[in-house]
Design a protein around this motif. Structure first.
Motif, PDB file in Angstrom:
ATOM      1  N   ASN A 165     -51.033  19.653 -26.755  1.00 44.70           N
ATOM      2  CA  ASN A 165     -50.350  20.828 -27.299  1.00 44.70           C
ATOM      3  C   ASN A 165     -49.918  21.778 -26.183  1.00 44.70           C
ATOM      4  OD1 ASN A 165     -50.388  20.219 -30.094  1.00 44.70           O
ATOM      5  ND2 ASN A 165     -52.549  20.768 -30.196  1.00 44.70           N
ATOM      6  N   ARG A 166     -50.727  21.878 -25.129  1.00 41.53           N
ATOM      7  CA  ARG A 166     -50.320  22.698 -23.978  1.00 41.53           C
ATOM      8  C   ARG A 166     -49.071  22.116 -23.313  1.00 41.53           C
ATOM      9  NH1 ARG A 166     -55.903  22.893 -23.628  1.00 41.53           N
ATOM     10  NH2 ARG A 166     -56.689  25.016 -23.982  1.00 41.53           N
ATOM     11  N   ALA A 167     -49.036  20.791 -23.195  1.00 42.29           N
ATOM     12  CA  ALA A 167     -47.865  20.144 -22.600  1.00 42.29           C
ATOM     13  C   ALA A 167     -46.607  20.443 -23.425  1.00 42.29           C
ATOM     14  CB  ALA A 167     -48.094  18.638 -22.498  1.00 42.29           C
ATOM     15  N   LEU A 168     -46.725  20.344 -24.753  1.00 35.91           N
ATOM     16  CA  LEU A 168     -45.599  20.655 -25.623  1.00 35.91           C
ATOM     17  C   LEU A 168     -45.144  22.101 -25.434  1.00 35.91           C
ATOM     18  CD1 LEU A 168     -46.927  18.986 -28.909  1.00 35.91           C
ATOM     19  CD2 LEU A 168     -44.971  18.193 -27.580  1.00 35.91           C
ATOM     20  N   ALA A 169     -46.112  23.014 -25.420  1.00 35.00           N
ATOM     21  CA  ALA A 169     -45.789  24.445 -25.345  1.00 35.00           C
ATOM     22  C   ALA A 169     -45.135  24.806 -24.015  1.00 35.00           C
ATOM     23  CB  ALA A 169     -47.050  25.277 -25.565  1.00 35.00           C
ATOM     24  N   TYR A 170     -45.667  24.301 -22.910  1.00 35.72           N
ATOM     25  CA  TYR A 170     -45.092  24.648 -21.618  1.00 35.72           C
ATOM     26  C   TYR A 170     -43.724  24.002 -21.421  1.00 35.72           C
ATOM     27  CZ  TYR A 170     -48.964  27.408 -19.898  1.00 35.72           C
ATOM     28  OH  TYR A 170     -49.886  28.423 -19.730  1.00 35.72           O
ATOM     29  N   PHE A 171     -43.514  22.823 -21.980  1.00 36.59           N
ATOM     30  CA  PHE A 171     -42.172  22.237 -21.950  1.00 36.59           C
ATOM     31  C   PHE A 171     -41.188  23.148 -22.677  1.00 36.59           C
ATOM     32  CE2 PHE A 171     -38.697  19.789 -23.695  1.00 36.59           C
ATOM     33  CZ  PHE A 171     -38.252  19.061 -22.607  1.00 36.59           C
ATOM     34  N   MET A 172     -41.580  23.641 -23.857  1.00 33.80           N
ATOM     35  CA  MET A 172     -40.683  24.503 -24.644  1.00 33.80           C
ATOM     36  C   MET A 172     -40.475  25.857 -23.972  1.00 33.80           C
ATOM     37  SD  MET A 172     -41.582  23.545 -28.594  1.00 33.80           S
ATOM     38  CE  MET A 172     -43.343  23.863 -28.477  1.00 33.80           C
ATOM     39  N   LYS A 173     -41.468  26.331 -23.236  1.00 37.13           N
ATOM     40  CA  LYS A 173     -41.287  27.553 -22.449  1.00 37.13           C
ATOM     41  C   LYS A 173     -40.228  27.324 -21.375  1.00 37.13           C
ATOM     42  CE  LYS A 173     -42.408  31.690 -20.801  1.00 37.13           C
ATOM     43  NZ  LYS A 173     -42.141  32.947 -21.534  1.00 37.13           N
ATOM     44  N   SER A 174     -40.241  26.145 -20.756  1.00 40.93           N
ATOM     45  CA  SER A 174     -39.290  25.851 -19.676  1.00 40.93           C
ATOM     46  C   SER A 174     -37.858  25.752 -20.176  1.00 40.93           C
ATOM     47  CB  SER A 174     -39.681  24.542 -18.973  1.00 40.93           C
ATOM     48  OG  SER A 174     -39.349  23.410 -19.754  1.00 40.93           O
ATOM     49  N   THR A 175     -37.682  25.430 -21.477  1.00 37.09           N
ATOM     50  CA  THR A 175     -36.329  25.319 -22.027  1.00 37.09           C
ATOM     51  C   THR A 175     -35.900  26.572 -22.793  1.00 37.09           C
ATOM     52  OG1 THR A 175     -37.155  24.272 -24.064  1.00 37.09           O
ATOM     53  CG2 THR A 175     -36.554  22.814 -22.240  1.00 37.09           C
ATOM     54  N   GLY A 176     -36.763  27.594 -22.824  1.00 38.94           N
ATOM     55  CA  GLY A 176     -36.407  28.857 -23.471  1.00 38.94           C
ATOM     56  C   GLY A 176     -36.659  28.907 -24.962  1.00 38.94           C
ATOM     57  N   ILE A 177     -37.255  27.860 -25.532  1.00 44.78           N
ATOM     58  CA  ILE A 177     -37.548  27.874 -26.966  1.00 44.78           C
ATOM     59  C   ILE A 177     -38.686  28.849 -27.264  1.00 44.78           C
ATOM     60  CG2 ILE A 177     -38.391  26.491 -28.903  1.00 44.78           C
ATOM     61  CD1 ILE A 177     -35.488  25.951 -28.215  1.00 44.78           C
ATOM     62  N   ILE A 178     -39.725  28.837 -26.446  1.00 42.78           N
ATOM     63  CA  ILE A 178     -40.786  29.851 -26.538  1.00 42.78           C
ATOM     64  C   ILE A 178     -40.457  30.965 -25.563  1.00 42.78           C
ATOM     65  CG2 ILE A 178     -43.227  30.333 -26.052  1.00 42.78           C
ATOM     66  CD1 ILE A 178     -43.944  27.637 -27.164  1.00 42.78           C
ATOM     67  N   GLU A 179     -40.408  32.186 -26.078  1.00 44.47           N
ATOM     68  CA  GLU A 179     -39.975  33.313 -25.252  1.00 44.47           C
ATOM     69  C   GLU A 179     -41.136  34.151 -24.731  1.00 44.47           C
ATOM     70  OE1 GLU A 179     -37.096  35.553 -27.441  1.00 44.47           O
ATOM     71  OE2 GLU A 179     -35.681  33.880 -27.589  1.00 44.47           O
ATOM     72  N   GLY A 180     -42.216  34.216 -25.454  1.00 41.00           N
ATOM     73  CA  GLY A 180     -43.329  35.069 -25.042  1.00 41.00           C
ATOM     74  C   GLY A 180     -44.376  34.302 -24.260  1.00 41.00           C
TER      75      GLY A 180
END
Length: 305
Positions: A165-180
């Motif tokens: 789940n951390r891998a998923l979240a940090y990937f999405m942070k890198s693409t701008g999907i997660i902003e905070g």
């Protein structure tokens, strides 16, 4: 109805021996695989239950329904679906590869782990602690159960083993999907999955959705009709992971499963159903719970199709 539920439990309890409890979250492996319970809550404010309906279990992915409702209330559908898609998946619920297959790297839907982490990150609050308190307060409201809380042993177990789940979240942070904050979003997600309920609690959530956002026990509208319909539609198409199509054919109602063994189901205009059976099939759905729902759908003609 009571006799029908008791019969459905007895007729299908043998299926619990054919699956396995979740072990990748160590605390979940302690569940009794032979437990099987069901509860029905009608939009006319009637409640029926049978089997192991008072056994507590953690919501796990059933909580994704709650998080999606709150994210839509806080942000509106246009923003939510700019960050997460609404399409079914043929991949597993914790797939990493599916994120790179889609442009612009949005999770396929809010019912898989990547999508749920995104919706959790959208819930308003000055930090993760405030966001999870809002989720807890909302869950207590829509279950009519003020005693609901987080199982912190399960939360700790989830956090310690949540590297995918951390891998998923940090990937999405890198693409701008997660902003905070990624860690805030993950902490909210791990805690919401660890909220402890019974069949009766999730049946009430299903009843509220079946009643288009109005709580049958109070008559209070808790979510707009449009949000209730969006959530039920996504439950139909995506709620049972890569078994959603088969669930729609065999049972034919909006449903959402969790690896804790729960399935929340909603029959529009009629009732909510909660089932619990921690023995899972290969796709992570309650093997006994599915059989109970299939029997109830057949006997009560529940399919919406």
């Amino acid at each position: 109805m009571k006799r029908l539920l008791e019969a459905a439990i007895e007729n299908n309890r043998e299926w619990t021996k054919k699956g396995n409890v979740a072990t990748y979250i160590p605390e979940l492996s302690k569940a009794n695989k032979e437990h099987l319970g069901v509860a029905v809550y009608t939009i006319d404010n009637e409640e029926y239950y049978a089997g192991d309906c008072d056994v507590k279990f953690t919501m796990q992915s059933v909580s994704k329904v709650v998080a999606l409702m709150l994210a839509l209330l806080d942000n509106g559908k246009e923003y939510v679906f700019s960050k997460v898609d609404m399409e079914p998946t043929a991949d597993t619920f914790n797939s990493i590869s599916s994120l790179e297959k889609r442009n612009p790297n949005k999770p396929l839907n809010p019912m898989i782990n990547s999508g749920a982490i995104v919706t959790s990150s959208m819930i308003s609050g000055k930090d993760g602690s405030e966001a999870i308190e809002r989720i807890l307060k909302f869950t207590r409201k829509i279950t009519n159960n003020p005693t609901i809380d987080i199982n912190y042993d399960v939360y700790k177990s989830e956090k310690e083993t949540g590297d995918r789940n951390r891998a998923l979240a940090y990937f999405m942070k890198s693409t701008g999907i997660i902003e905070g904050s990624v860690e805030d979003a993950l902490d909210v997600y791990f805690k919401q999955c660890s909220i402890e309920v019974t069949c009766k609690d999730i049946a009430r959530i299903g009843a509220m959705l079946a009643n288009d956002g109005v709580m049958p026990w109070s008559g209070e509208r808790i979510i707009p009709r449009q949000i209730a319909r969006i959530v039920k539609t996504i439950m139909v198409t995506c709620g049972m992971y890569d078994a959603s199509g088969e669930f729609a054919v065999r049972i034919g109602i909006p449903g959402k499963s969790g690896v804790g063994g729960g399935i929340l189901a909603s029959v529009p205009g009629r009732m909510g159903i909660g089932v619990y059976g921690p023995s899972l099939d290969a796709k992570g759905n309650s093997i006994g719970g599915l059989k109970v729902l299939e029997e109830l759908s057949r006997e009560l003609d529940l399919s919406i199709f």
